[in-house]
Design a protein around this motif. Structure first.
Motif, PDB file in Angstrom:
ATOM      1  N   PHE B  12       0.828  -1.209   0.000  1.00 32.13           N
ATOM      2  CA  PHE B  12       0.000   0.000   0.000  1.00 32.13           C
ATOM      3  C   PHE B  12       0.861   1.257   0.000  1.00 32.13           C
ATOM      4  N   ASP B  16       0.984   4.074  -2.918  1.00 33.86           N
ATOM      5  CA  ASP B  16       0.741   5.466  -2.552  1.00 33.86           C
ATOM      6  C   ASP B  16       1.897   6.359  -3.024  1.00 33.86           C
ATOM      7  N   ASP B  21      -2.210   3.807 -10.164  1.00 31.49           N
ATOM      8  CA  ASP B  21      -3.535   3.411  -9.707  1.00 31.49           C
ATOM      9  C   ASP B  21      -3.614   1.876  -9.743  1.00 31.49           C
ATOM     10  N   TYR B  22      -4.715   1.349  -9.224  1.00 31.49           N
ATOM     11  CA  TYR B  22      -4.821  -0.111  -9.087  1.00 31.49           C
ATOM     12  C   TYR B  22      -4.805  -0.814 -10.444  1.00 31.49           C
ATOM     13  N   GLN B  24      -3.253   0.132 -13.118  1.00 30.99           N
ATOM     14  CA  GLN B  24      -1.875   0.103 -13.609  1.00 30.99           C
ATOM     15  C   GLN B  24      -1.092  -1.040 -12.969  1.00 30.99           C
ATOM     16  N   GLU B  42      -6.409  -5.319  -5.739  1.00 29.09           N
ATOM     17  CA  GLU B  42      -6.752  -4.176  -4.890  1.00 29.09           C
ATOM     18  C   GLU B  42      -6.866  -4.613  -3.430  1.00 29.09           C
ATOM     19  N   LEU B  46      -4.561  -3.352  -0.309  1.00 35.73           N
ATOM     20  CA  LEU B  46      -5.203  -2.705   0.840  1.00 35.73           C
ATOM     21  C   LEU B  46      -5.069  -3.532   2.120  1.00 35.73           C
TER      22      LEU B  46
END
Lengths: 251, 81
Positions: B12, B16, B21-22, B24, B42, B46
């Motif tokens: 994560f 960040d 993004d997810y 990608q 994802e 997370l």
């Protein structure tokens, strides 16, 4: 001797939460999801239950739908979430109403009843709620939002809690009746990705054919070399293939 | 932040810091040979699901490739199989 059980409880809670997410995601992928209204409703209930795990003091999770000029809650985790939704509908304002209207995420920290959305915040404070986050649902046939409520201020401010909320909102959108929402990616796997995939596959095949390792171990070996040489793993895969062409691949 | 100063990031934290993004990351792990679905990717990032070492390292490498392109050096931590 004193025994601190708090870390054990946290571990058990995390394990239970992981199992719930694993079961939920597995069911999301089942083929008959959209053929059975009852099954979709059951999963929606599970999704709202997962909404209560996003922060340690989450106390409510619900779905708001706009119906003409009014709003309804077709699903809620509990009575508290329903009360908080209805306080916003009565005021014709609040994060969930705003998210339905403008399609944007609305989150607030409620410190006093004079804050933004004063009618709603007064009701929220009276119910012990100090954080609210509403995310628009995309791909559904009527404007809708996923609502999250928590007791502490700024409960949904972290990037992590926002990330989990966003994932849950996409799942909920896919579970609503007549939804066109999809959980699959919007981008296609292009030629460049396919070329890389094929390169990695060929390099792994070379390593598995030459050494006593399976494909996962071959991937691990390629990554090990990538780290040691501080370069892209695709460059390592190219080296493996080039050495193979020369017949010179060495362990 | 100097890219060389980043190290031992979680999945994560890596996502960040990378600005990816997810989707990608999902595409990048497909390029690496992964077959994990986008929702699972994802959930792994997370921390909602716990990947095995192979899947964790696929995602770590997917993010680290992005850092390598920008002059970084594998800041996302791997799991020993």
């Amino acid at each position: 001797m004193l025994v601190d059980n708090s870390s054990t409880r946290q571990w058990e809670t995390a394990l239970v939460s992981e199992k719930r997410w694993a079961t939920f995601i597995a069911h999301l992928h089942s083929d008959d999801l959209h053929r059975s209204a009852g099954r979709g409703a059951g999963l929606l209930g599970e999704a709202l239950g997962l909404g209560l795990t996003i922060t340690p003091d989450s106390v409510g999770c619900s779905v708001t739908e706009q119906t003409g000029s009014g709003f309804v809650t077709p699903a809620a985790s509990n009575e508290l979430a329903l009360q908080l939704d209805h306080a916003q509908y009565a005021a014709a304002d609040g994060p969930c109403v705003a998210a339905c209207r403008d399609g944007l995420t609305h989150g607030i920290t409620i410190m006093s009843d004079e804050d933004l959305y004063s009618s709603f915040t007064a009701a929220a404070l009276g119910l012990g709620v100090r954080s609210s986050l509403s995310l628009p649902l995309v791909g559904v046939h009527r404007p809708a939002a996923l609502n999250l409520y928590a007791q502490s201020p700024s409960a949904f401010e972290s990037a992590h809690s926002r990330g989990v909320a966003a994932l849950l909102a996409r799942c909920v959108a896919a579970l609503l009746p007549d939804s066109d929402a999809v959980l699959e990616p919007t981008r296609q796997v292009g030629a460049e990705v396919e070329r890389k995939h094929a390169l990695m596959h060929r390099a792994q095949r070379v390593l598995t054919g030459r050494y006593d390792m399976d494909e996962e171990q071959a991937f691990t070996e390629l990554v090990r070399r990538s780290r040691a040489e501080q370069c892209s793993v695709f460059a390592v895969a190219q080296e493996v293939m080039a050495a193979t062409d020369d017949g010179g691949e060495q362990p | 932040v100097n890219p060389d100063d980043l190290r031992d990031l979680s999945l994560f934290e890596g996502l960040d810091r990378s600005g990816m993004d997810y989707e990608q990351v999902w595409l990048a792990q497909v390029g690496l040979g992964g077959t994990t679905g986008p929702v699972e990717i994802e959930a792994y990032i997370l921390g909602l699901l716990r990947p095995d070492a192979y899947r964790h390292n696929l995602i770590a490498q997917a993010i680290n490739e992005h850092f390598l392109d920008g002059g970084g050096n594998h800041p996302v931590a791997y799991i020993d199989p």
